[in-house]
Design an enzyme around this catalytic site. Structure first.
Site, mmCIF file in Angstrom:
data_model
loop_
_atom_site.group_PDB
_atom_site.id
_atom_site.type_symbol
_atom_site.label_atom_id
_atom_site.label_comp_id
_atom_site.label_asym_id
_atom_site.label_seq_id
_atom_site.Cartn_x
_atom_site.Cartn_y
_atom_site.Cartn_z
ATOM 1 N N CYS A 135 1.706 -2.843 -3.110
ATOM 2 C CA CYS A 135 2.719 -3.371 -2.185
ATOM 3 C C CYS A 135 2.236 -3.264 -0.734
ATOM 4 C CB CYS A 135 4.018 -2.581 -2.408
ATOM 5 S SG CYS A 135 5.284 -2.807 -1.150
ATOM 6 N N CYS A 189 4.609 -1.492 1.640
ATOM 7 C CA CYS A 189 4.604 -0.048 1.327
ATOM 8 C C CYS A 189 3.430 0.632 2.020
ATOM 9 C CB CYS A 189 4.487 0.177 -0.178
ATOM 10 S SG CYS A 189 5.858 -0.483 -1.148
#
Length: 102
Positions: free
Chosen positions: A31, A34
């Protein structure tokens, strides 16, 4: 304080039974947002040694993601004395992460 890895095995002792504030970062290695949030969470952990900071890899801990209804990542959840208090979804600035701790 360095973030700790949270698993279904240590969740109760590290989060549910914890006194004070716990910030959990639900994330995954693939991600992009993230990975952008990681240094922010690390800075908050360093700046707030009284707050326990944990990271939940949703690929390795899908049960925890389901338990807390995490459908998008990154998701930050703040627990106060073992109870869910606040939640944020998506990439957010450090100021917003710190405001969640109040």
């Amino acid at each position: 304080m360095t973030p700790i890895e949270i698993t279904k095995e240590n969740f109760k002792s590290e989060v549910t039974d914890a006194k004070g504030t716990v910030l959990l970062d639900f994330w995954a290695p693939w991600c992009g947002p993230c990975r952008m949030l990681t240094p922010i969470v690390d800075e908050v952990a360093t700046a707030h040694p009284d707050v326990k900071v944990g990271k939940v890899n949703i690929d390795e801990q899908p049960e925890l993601a389901v338990q807390f209804g995490v459908q998008s990542i990154p998701t930050l959840i703040v627990f106060k004395d073992g109870q869910k208090a606040k939640e944020s979804v998506g990439l957010v600035p450090r100021e917003m992460v710190e405001s969640m701790l109040d």
